[in-house]
Design an enzyme around this catalytic site. Structure first.
Site, PDB file in Angstrom:
ATOM      1  N   LYS A 126      17.560  37.497  13.457  1.00 27.41           N
ATOM      2  CA  LYS A 126      18.428  36.320  13.409  1.00 27.41           C
ATOM      3  C   LYS A 126      17.640  35.064  13.782  1.00 27.41           C
ATOM      4  O   LYS A 126      17.648  34.066  13.050  1.00 27.41           O
ATOM      5  CB  LYS A 126      19.622  36.474  14.349  1.00 27.41           C
ATOM      6  N   ASP A 145      24.960  35.858  12.785  1.00 24.43           N
ATOM      7  CA  ASP A 145      25.336  35.621  14.171  1.00 24.43           C
ATOM      8  C   ASP A 145      26.715  36.231  14.401  1.00 24.43           C
ATOM      9  O   ASP A 145      27.232  36.969  13.564  1.00 24.43           O
ATOM     10  CB  ASP A 145      25.303  34.125  14.493  1.00 24.43           C
TER      11      ASP A 145
END
Length: 228
Positions: A126, A145
């Site tokens: 991420k 996320d």
């Protein structure tokens, strides 16, 4: 309960089109002026709001102006500067160690590949995806996320639970040219409407195609539990 379209590809296209119209200015909300500041900000943003991160980095980046400065900062001093951030001790360690590796192994420059970025302490896919997309203008994947994780499951775009598996799933049918925008649109919608608790389904632009709409169904697809 809304009725999703016939395929995940069609569902994703319609969702992205509608969210793009709803949030035409959706973009990253972290403040930074260079690639290393971006890396630091994204590390700090894990399980912490962007607003809190921006409040903290305003003074942080004035105090520590380079990877060398972060690498040389005493652990307790840096942790104290981050004490309003969740898990600030761990994040201070990640940042110091990452800064040292960047200085020692990358000539003080933030790496521009997924492999090198994910070798840095505290950096997973991420964080690496965000740094690549907004620091290097390189798109290698989809940033997953908590908002993306929640909304993609609610909208029937994936049945996976882990962020890495969700990303793999989404990349199979979402066009690469939409990967960067996808995340920003889902974050914007997750903050404004499809919140973790008590989502505003009545005013949601996706309600009629959302299989988890609470207007007709008490079941939360993401958790399998009743809406409260």
């Amino acid at each position: 309960m809304g009725t999703p379209l016939d395929s995940r590809e069609a569902q994703a296209d319609e969702v992205i089109d509608r969210l793009d119209a709803e949030y035409p200015d959706a973009t990253i909300s972290l403040d930074f002026s260079n690639r290393f500041e971006l890396l630091v900000a994204v590390i700090l943003s894990a399980q912490c709001t962007d607003e809190r991160v921006n409040d903290t980095t305003r003074d942080l980046f004035a105090q520590y102006e380079s990877p060398e400065a972060f690498a040389n900062a005493p652990q307790d001093e840096l942790a104290e500067a981050l004490n309003s951030i969740t898990y600030y001790n761990n994040k201070a360690s990640y940042i110091r160690e990452s800064a040292q590796l960047i200085v020692d192994e990358h000539e003080g420059k933030v790496p521009d590949s997924m492999g090198e970025l994910t070798e840095l302490p505290g950096v997973g896919r991420k964080t690496a995806n965000v740094v690549l997309q907004h620091g290097h203008d390189v798109v290698e994947g989809i940033v997953v996320d908590t908002h993306v994780q929640r909304l993609t499951r609610r909208l029937g775009l994936t049945d996976e639970e882990r962020p890495e598996r969700i990303e793999e799933d989404l990349m199979e049918f979402i066009p690469e040219e939409r990967w960067r925008a996808f995340t920003h649109l889902f974050i914007a919608h997750g903050r404004a409407t499809c919140t973790a608790r008590n989502p505003d389904c009545e005013d949601c632009v996706l309600e009629d195609i959302c299989p988890s709409s609470k207007l007709d169904s008490p079941i939360d697809r993401a958790s399998g539990e009743e809406w409260t």
